[in-house]
Scaffold this active site. Sequence first.
Site, mmCIF file in Angstrom:
data_model
loop_
_atom_site.group_PDB
_atom_site.id
_atom_site.type_symbol
_atom_site.label_atom_id
_atom_site.label_comp_id
_atom_site.label_asym_id
_atom_site.label_seq_id
_atom_site.Cartn_x
_atom_site.Cartn_y
_atom_site.Cartn_z
ATOM 1 N N GLU A 107 -4.882 2.187 -3.874
ATOM 2 C CA GLU A 107 -3.577 2.250 -3.792
ATOM 3 C C GLU A 107 -2.987 0.792 -3.300
ATOM 4 O O GLU A 107 -2.012 0.838 -3.199
ATOM 5 C CB GLU A 107 -2.991 3.845 -4.162
ATOM 6 C CG GLU A 107 -3.059 3.324 -1.705
ATOM 7 C CD GLU A 107 -4.084 4.270 -1.450
ATOM 8 O OE1 GLU A 107 -4.695 3.851 -0.318
ATOM 9 O OE2 GLU A 107 -5.558 4.493 -2.391
ATOM 10 N N ASP B 57 0.816 -1.166 -0.124
ATOM 11 C CA ASP B 57 -0.041 -0.115 -0.169
ATOM 12 C C ASP B 57 0.764 1.234 -0.263
ATOM 13 O O ASP B 57 1.721 1.377 0.981
ATOM 14 C CB ASP B 57 -0.991 -0.208 0.823
ATOM 15 C CG ASP B 57 -1.842 1.122 1.315
ATOM 16 O OD1 ASP B 57 -2.900 1.148 0.303
ATOM 17 O OD2 ASP B 57 -1.406 3.050 1.790
ATOM 18 N N ILE B 58 0.643 2.062 -0.692
ATOM 19 C CA ILE B 58 1.550 3.120 -0.981
ATOM 20 C C ILE B 58 1.094 4.596 0.066
ATOM 21 O O ILE B 58 0.209 4.554 0.617
ATOM 22 C CB ILE B 58 1.028 4.186 -1.884
ATOM 23 C CG1 ILE B 58 1.050 3.147 -3.769
ATOM 24 C CG2 ILE B 58 1.617 5.920 -2.376
ATOM 25 C CD1 ILE B 58 1.254 3.905 -4.716
#
Length: 383
Positions: free
Chosen positions: A288, A245-246
């Site tokens: 994301e 996950d960004i």
Amino acid sequence: MAFVFAALFLAVWWRAGLGRQVLAFAAGYAAFALGFIVTHLLPTGAAATFFVTQAFYSLASVLLIWGACHRAGRPAHLRTLFGIYCIAAVSLLAAVSISDDAGPRLVLINAGYAMMFLVAFVSLADAPRRTLVDTAILIVLALHTVDFMVRPVLTSMAEGAIPAAEYRESLYYTIINMVLMLKTLNTAIVLLGACVYDGIVKVREGANIDPLTSLCNRRAFEAEVARTLSQSTHTGEQVSLVIADIDHFKQVNDLWGHQAGDKAIAGMGTLLARMSRPHDLLGRVGGEEFCILVRHCGEADAAQLADRMRLAFARSTFPEIGDHISLTASFGVAERRPGESYDRLFSRADAALYAAKNNGRNRIERGSQPAVPLCEDACRAAA
């Protein structure tokens, strides 16, 4: 009729956006139509008529063969096909020089076509796909091979000598017109059916692909993971799930806009795909958020892979954001336990991801180990 099918294949290629094989089918039918026109209009007493007809029909055969092989990802053996054409052309030249009888000429020409389609049949017989459409194409190729090999011989034996100038009045010419009409029709139906099937597959695959990253979307990823986990249950294969996950992605969208956010997501997808192995499964499962099912790997090895990905992403640059600003990502890793469902495995990897977020981000957490407190992690990193 052949020209109509050529136009139809051309329209399918233009509108459906299928591969070059459909364009080859269109060109093949156009060449076949031109060959038939030559046979029908030019004087059969002229030796050049047979050579021109052979050239057009051979070109049509090669185009159809290439299209069928290209569709299945098999080699068309164009050099072999060209060699067969040359041998048939030289044999035809000898037959024209020796006798005015059209029978031997027709047998030699059709034997060349038969060998071409036999080469195609052998090549496609090894193709991995075995759908009904693939089988139908194989049957058509086999029928072409048998027809070109048997029909001219039997007809010539039944009719005897056929003076070249009287070819159009012969029994052979009547039979070949009927056979060509049937072969033109059934071959076109099979190839059009292949185009329809390929179009449906393309639509289905498009529905399973995330347009931003070209990775599997969540539905397709989970369906493929379910099949893989079912197999691993019986084989005992070791698999681990990685969730990435960004970090602070909402701030990326707020500060630099959604276009910059899309570029970051696409860049993350490209990086993960490049660093994953061919047999691993990869998909974008959220805005994301990405998932990787790492096959034949335990949790420790999967965590090492995730850490390499983390470092590579932190070194990536995005011009839309600025060269002086780097993005980071957090990873959660969990190894599948015996008989564990995907939902449970995902839940443990997701919990590890949240632990990575809560402990400072830009880090890896493993589902089988308690999260290292941020202060302890900082001290260990300093040491």
